[in-house]
Enzyme design. Structure first.
Site, PDB file in Angstrom:
ATOM      1  N   PRO A   1     -18.979  58.817 -16.362  1.00  0.00           N
ATOM      2  CA  PRO A   1     -17.892  57.918 -16.800  1.00  0.00           C
ATOM      3  C   PRO A   1     -16.778  57.868 -15.757  1.00  0.00           C
ATOM      4  O   PRO A   1     -16.383  58.891 -15.218  1.00  0.00           O
ATOM      5  CB  PRO A   1     -17.385  58.569 -18.093  1.00  0.00           C
ATOM      6  CG  PRO A   1     -18.430  59.551 -18.496  1.00  0.00           C
ATOM      7  CD  PRO A   1     -19.155  59.953 -17.254  1.00  0.00           C
ATOM      8  N   GLU A   2     -16.343  56.669 -15.445  1.00  0.00           N
ATOM      9  CA  GLU A   2     -15.194  56.494 -14.539  1.00  0.00           C
ATOM     10  C   GLU A   2     -14.002  56.064 -15.382  1.00  0.00           C
ATOM     11  O   GLU A   2     -14.072  56.018 -16.605  1.00  0.00           O
ATOM     12  CB  GLU A   2     -15.540  55.476 -13.449  1.00  0.00           C
ATOM     13  CG  GLU A   2     -16.720  55.948 -12.579  1.00  0.00           C
ATOM     14  CD  GLU A   2     -17.054  55.001 -11.433  1.00  0.00           C
ATOM     15  OE1 GLU A   2     -16.148  54.318 -10.939  1.00  0.00           O
ATOM     16  OE2 GLU A   2     -18.223  54.949 -11.042  1.00  0.00           O
TER      17      GLU A   2
ATOM     18  N   HIS B   1     -26.886  68.478 -28.688  1.00  0.00           N
ATOM     19  CA  HIS B   1     -25.785  68.259 -27.742  1.00  0.00           C
ATOM     20  C   HIS B   1     -24.473  67.816 -28.408  1.00  0.00           C
ATOM     21  O   HIS B   1     -23.526  67.474 -27.711  1.00  0.00           O
ATOM     22  CB  HIS B   1     -26.148  67.252 -26.639  1.00  0.00           C
ATOM     23  CG  HIS B   1     -27.431  67.561 -25.932  1.00  0.00           C
ATOM     24  ND1 HIS B   1     -27.689  68.787 -25.364  1.00  0.00           N
ATOM     25  CD2 HIS B   1     -28.533  66.800 -25.704  1.00  0.00           C
ATOM     26  CE1 HIS B   1     -28.901  68.779 -24.822  1.00  0.00           C
ATOM     27  NE2 HIS B   1     -29.428  67.593 -25.021  1.00  0.00           N
TER      28      HIS B   1
ATOM     29  N   ARG C   1     -25.085  67.540 -20.498  1.00  0.00           N
ATOM     30  CA  ARG C   1     -25.049  68.365 -19.282  1.00  0.00           C
ATOM     31  C   ARG C   1     -23.922  69.395 -19.290  1.00  0.00           C
ATOM     32  O   ARG C   1     -23.853  70.247 -18.418  1.00  0.00           O
ATOM     33  CB  ARG C   1     -24.960  67.461 -18.055  1.00  0.00           C
ATOM     34  CG  ARG C   1     -26.219  66.581 -17.967  1.00  0.00           C
ATOM     35  CD  ARG C   1     -26.171  65.637 -16.804  1.00  0.00           C
ATOM     36  NE  ARG C   1     -26.222  66.337 -15.532  1.00  0.00           N
ATOM     37  CZ  ARG C   1     -26.208  65.745 -14.353  1.00  0.00           C
ATOM     38  NH1 ARG C   1     -26.130  64.433 -14.289  1.00  0.00           N
ATOM     39  NH2 ARG C   1     -26.251  66.446 -13.249  1.00  0.00           N
TER      40      ARG C   1
ATOM     41  N   ARG D   1      -8.319  59.030   9.678  1.00  0.00           N
ATOM     42  CA  ARG D   1      -9.465  59.505   8.891  1.00  0.00           C
ATOM     43  C   ARG D   1     -10.751  58.848   9.367  1.00  0.00           C
ATOM     44  O   ARG D   1     -10.829  57.634   9.499  1.00  0.00           O
ATOM     45  CB  ARG D   1      -9.274  59.171   7.398  1.00  0.00           C
ATOM     46  CG  ARG D   1      -8.058  59.794   6.762  1.00  0.00           C
ATOM     47  CD  ARG D   1      -8.258  61.293   6.532  1.00  0.00           C
ATOM     48  NE  ARG D   1      -7.116  61.757   5.732  1.00  0.00           N
ATOM     49  CZ  ARG D   1      -7.160  61.908   4.418  1.00  0.00           C
ATOM     50  NH1 ARG D   1      -8.271  61.634   3.754  1.00  0.00           N
ATOM     51  NH2 ARG D   1      -6.087  62.320   3.755  1.00  0.00           N
TER      52      ARG D   1
END
Ligand SMILES: [Zn+2]
Length: 271
Positions: A2-3, A91, A110, A152
């Site tokens: 998920p973002e 879960h 997870r 960078r």
């Protein structure tokens, strides 16, 4: 994983079910998440009333009159609102049972997510106090990003996915924002002009806002609190579209694996 849009979709989905409700019981079936759920948490939180559900980066902050629950969905976590009597599935590690007869259920195959607690200002918590700016913060501008990128050599994609630079932008939204800004993902961050960095910041905001509007992107492990899919997948220009024609110019979308992450781009639109 998920973002930010998926976490914000979750926040909006759970907020109306939680705010104003009293927590009757916290049921912990498995406390071994990324960090263990504190043993004292069920007694600390019992009877507390929820006053707000906020978000900072990808952390959800459930504020109560006893303190704040800090929730992170990790790689595969999800929160759903269900009847407290519904049978837990595999879960389903934690239930926050409310006085409405509903519960907030945390599922995480997870177990990289977490459920922590603080009685103090959550923004001062060790996990939150050093986070970079939110994408909509006035501190996050094309100029600030350009300045950070001086010298960078890492790719611009890795640079915008680095949570030290801006929070909540992962692989999907970094790929999509770079497409919209017309920037090739492998370009060194330090070589991008100020003008293009300003375009990129606008593209990051635009892509995140559009994704939130349609409930995020449905991922293999992600469901939003209503169990409904997010609809952003239909709007993706490049992510997981290898070999398919670009929606703008019909050129085939390319894919490259950098480290363990897939990068997608249109060789014509992004240069
Ligand atoms: Zn194209």
């Amino acid at each position: 994983m998920p973002e930010l849009p998926e976490v914000e979709t979750t926040r909006r989905g759970i907020e109306p079910w939680l705010v104003g409700r009293r927590i009757e019981r916290l049921v912990v079936r498995n406390r071994q998440l990324r960090w263990p759920v504190p043993r004292s948490l069920p007694s600390l939180i019992r009877g507390a009333r929820v006053s707000a559900v906020a978000r900072r980066a990808k952390y959800l902050l459930i504020a109560t009159d006893a303190g704040t629950l800090i929730v992170h969905l990790g790689m595969s976590g999800s929160l759903r609102v269900l009847d407290s009597s519904s049978e837990p599935q595999v879960h389903d590690h934690v239930d926050l049972q409310l006085d409405s007869g509903r519960c907030l259920r945390f599922n995480d195959p997870r177990r990289f997510g977490c459920l922590l607690f603080t009685a103090r200002d959550p923004l001062r918590h060790r996990l939150l106090r050093r986070l970079a700016a939110e994408p909509w913060s006035p501190a996050f501008t094309g100029e600030s990003l350009w300045r950070r990128a001086r010298g960078r050599r890492s790719s611009i994609k890795a640079f915008v996915m680095d949570s030290a630079n801006v929070t909540g932008v992962g692989n999907i939204y970094a790929s999509e924002a770079l497409f919209r800004a017309g920037i090739r993902p492998g370009l060194a961050a330090g070589r991008i002009s100020l003008e293009r960095m300003i375009t990129l910041v606008a593209a990051i905001r635009e892509v995140l806002a559009e994704a939130i509007d349609v409930g995020g992107t449905t991922l293999r492990d992600y469901v939003n609190p209503s169990g409904m899919p997010g609809y952003f997948r239909q709007k993706l220009f490049v992510y997981e579209r290898r070999g398919q024609p670009c929606r703008r110019c019909r050129t085939r979308i390319r894919q490259l694996t950098q480290g363990q992450r897939s990068t997608y781009w249109c060789p014509k639109c992004q240069h």
